[in-house]
Design a protein around this motif. Structure first.
Motif, mmCIF file in Angstrom:
data_model
loop_
_atom_site.group_PDB
_atom_site.id
_atom_site.type_symbol
_atom_site.label_atom_id
_atom_site.label_comp_id
_atom_site.label_asym_id
_atom_site.label_seq_id
_atom_site.Cartn_x
_atom_site.Cartn_y
_atom_site.Cartn_z
ATOM 1 N N PHE A 192 0.787 -1.120 0.016
ATOM 2 C CA PHE A 192 0.020 0.034 0.033
ATOM 3 C C PHE A 192 0.856 1.344 -0.065
ATOM 4 C CE2 PHE A 192 -1.905 3.445 2.492
ATOM 5 C CZ PHE A 192 -3.074 3.659 1.282
ATOM 6 N N GLY A 193 1.970 1.217 0.783
ATOM 7 C CA GLY A 193 2.850 2.655 0.725
ATOM 8 C C GLY A 193 3.445 2.928 -0.437
ATOM 9 N N CYS A 194 3.765 1.833 -1.263
ATOM 10 C CA CYS A 194 4.644 1.962 -2.450
ATOM 11 C C CYS A 194 3.632 2.535 -3.348
ATOM 12 C CB CYS A 194 5.163 0.606 -3.076
ATOM 13 S SG CYS A 194 6.493 -0.068 -2.063
ATOM 14 N N VAL A 195 2.173 1.858 -3.482
ATOM 15 C CA VAL A 195 1.296 2.380 -4.304
ATOM 16 C C VAL A 195 0.849 3.662 -4.101
ATOM 17 C CG1 VAL A 195 -0.995 2.154 -5.163
ATOM 18 C CG2 VAL A 195 0.628 0.170 -4.941
ATOM 19 N N LYS A 196 0.617 4.235 -2.877
ATOM 20 C CA LYS A 196 0.463 5.471 -2.313
ATOM 21 C C LYS A 196 1.482 6.611 -2.844
ATOM 22 C CE LYS A 196 -0.461 8.314 1.906
ATOM 23 N NZ LYS A 196 -0.252 8.218 3.091
ATOM 24 N N PHE A 197 2.775 6.223 -2.825
ATOM 25 C CA PHE A 197 3.845 7.070 -2.923
ATOM 26 C C PHE A 197 4.073 7.142 -4.549
ATOM 27 C CE2 PHE A 197 8.464 7.546 -4.323
ATOM 28 C CZ PHE A 197 8.678 8.829 -3.708
ATOM 29 N N ILE A 198 3.654 6.257 -5.035
ATOM 30 C CA ILE A 198 3.836 6.168 -6.648
ATOM 31 C C ILE A 198 2.597 7.360 -7.247
ATOM 32 C CG2 ILE A 198 3.317 5.085 -8.973
ATOM 33 C CD1 ILE A 198 4.640 2.649 -7.636
ATOM 34 N N LYS A 199 1.493 7.116 -6.647
ATOM 35 C CA LYS A 199 0.328 7.989 -6.940
ATOM 36 C C LYS A 199 0.714 9.516 -6.747
ATOM 37 C CE LYS A 199 -3.306 4.764 -6.467
ATOM 38 N NZ LYS A 199 -4.757 4.381 -5.700
ATOM 39 N N GLN A 200 1.164 9.628 -5.485
ATOM 40 C CA GLN A 200 1.586 10.987 -5.216
ATOM 41 C C GLN A 200 2.605 11.608 -6.208
ATOM 42 O OE1 GLN A 200 3.053 10.478 -1.077
ATOM 43 N NE2 GLN A 200 0.982 10.775 -0.237
ATOM 44 N N THR A 201 3.645 10.695 -6.481
ATOM 45 C CA THR A 201 4.769 11.371 -7.318
ATOM 46 C C THR A 201 4.227 11.700 -8.770
ATOM 47 O OG1 THR A 201 6.513 9.968 -5.991
ATOM 48 C CG2 THR A 201 6.924 10.853 -7.969
ATOM 49 N N ALA A 202 3.433 10.651 -9.178
ATOM 50 C CA ALA A 202 2.846 10.798 -10.634
ATOM 51 C C ALA A 202 1.968 11.988 -10.821
ATOM 52 C CB ALA A 202 1.984 9.314 -10.904
ATOM 53 N N ALA A 203 1.148 12.155 -9.454
ATOM 54 C CA ALA A 203 0.591 13.501 -9.454
ATOM 55 C C ALA A 203 1.324 14.897 -9.526
ATOM 56 C CB ALA A 203 -0.342 13.665 -8.460
ATOM 57 N N GLU A 204 2.300 14.763 -8.758
ATOM 58 C CA GLU A 204 3.508 15.929 -8.731
ATOM 59 C C GLU A 204 3.865 16.040 -10.102
ATOM 60 O OE1 GLU A 204 7.729 16.719 -6.809
ATOM 61 O OE2 GLU A 204 6.332 15.418 -5.762
ATOM 62 N N PHE A 205 4.409 15.007 -10.804
ATOM 63 C CA PHE A 205 5.134 15.177 -12.191
ATOM 64 C C PHE A 205 4.276 15.269 -13.439
ATOM 65 C CE2 PHE A 205 8.657 14.020 -9.342
ATOM 66 C CZ PHE A 205 9.671 14.591 -9.876
ATOM 67 N N GLU A 206 2.913 15.129 -13.010
ATOM 68 C CA GLU A 206 1.998 14.841 -14.102
ATOM 69 C C GLU A 206 2.169 13.828 -15.329
ATOM 70 O OE1 GLU A 206 1.778 18.986 -15.870
ATOM 71 O OE2 GLU A 206 0.506 19.741 -14.087
ATOM 72 N N PHE A 207 2.686 12.628 -14.596
ATOM 73 C CA PHE A 207 2.698 11.386 -15.483
ATOM 74 C C PHE A 207 1.607 10.590 -15.343
ATOM 75 C CE2 PHE A 207 7.482 11.330 -13.641
ATOM 76 C CZ PHE A 207 7.761 11.900 -14.755
ATOM 77 N N ASN A 208 1.344 10.062 -16.664
ATOM 78 C CA ASN A 208 0.087 9.227 -16.756
ATOM 79 C C ASN A 208 0.420 7.774 -16.483
ATOM 80 O OD1 ASN A 208 -2.538 8.230 -17.646
ATOM 81 N ND2 ASN A 208 -1.732 8.156 -19.752
#
Length: 191
Positions: A76-92
């Motif tokens: 869960f922690g990894c998925v949460k971090f990926i979602k946050q980072t993707a939003a910050e960098f505007e990655f799809n």
């Protein structure tokens, strides 16, 4: 970890210390992407990142212009971090919390590139099952490429559609592709 190339070249990403991960080193990642640079056009790629951990490889694909990235990890922690980072960098990037094997058994979309970075201590039979599920379920495009990162103790050269491997320090990248048959014209000559 840092992004090596593309739109966000040089940007550092700091993952929380408590994530249960072993991120691909920058040196290994740079070597891997040098190989991929010579084989792929990143713009528009559809990528599947299995055992994605911090999302290190997903961010590199995103920075280089991949169109759609799916990151799968059971933590869960990894998925949460990926979602946050993707939003910050505007990655799809679509981050999915799931056991990778259950995801592969139920999923039916095909990808241009599949990368997998399982725990190095995962049993040999599970590495082989990973390869089998991806090809059996049609998850790799015919002209696509799959890469599995593993230790020297895991041997995948005998697996279906194995193409070649590259060693970087204690890491090995095994590459898998559909076998290409040379086209033969009506006179029996190779084209």
């Amino acid at each position: 970890m840092r992004i090596i190339s593309g739109k966000y070249k040089g940007r550092r990403i700091n993952a929380p210390k408590n994530l249960p991960v072993r991120p691909t080193t920058d040196m290994s990642k740079e070597s891997l992407f040098n190989i991929l640079n010579n084989r792929l056009e990143f713009d528009g790629l559809k990528v599947l990142d299995l055992f994605s951990g911090t999302g290190n490889l997903s961010y590199e694909f995103g920075s280089r212009g991949a169109d759609s990235i799916t990151s799968v990890d059971a933590d869960f922690g990894c998925v949460k971090f990926i979602k946050q980072t993707a939003a910050e960098f505007e990655f799809n990037i679509t981050a999915i919390k799931s056991d990778v094997f259950k995801f592969l058994a139920a999923h039916r979309s095909a990808y241009d590139v599949i990368v997998a970075d399982p725990p190095y201590n995962m049993e040999q039979k599970h590495f082989e099952e990973l390869v089998h599920l991806i090809f059996e379920n049609g998850l790799l495009q015919e002209d696509g490429i799959m890469i599995i990162e593993h230790s020297k103790y895991t041997k995948l050269e005998h697996a279906t559609n194995f193409s070649f491997l590259k060693k970087y320090g204690g890491s090995i990248f095994s590459f898998f592709e559909f076998e290409r048959e040379d086209e033969v014209d009506e006179d029996g000559e190779e084209e």
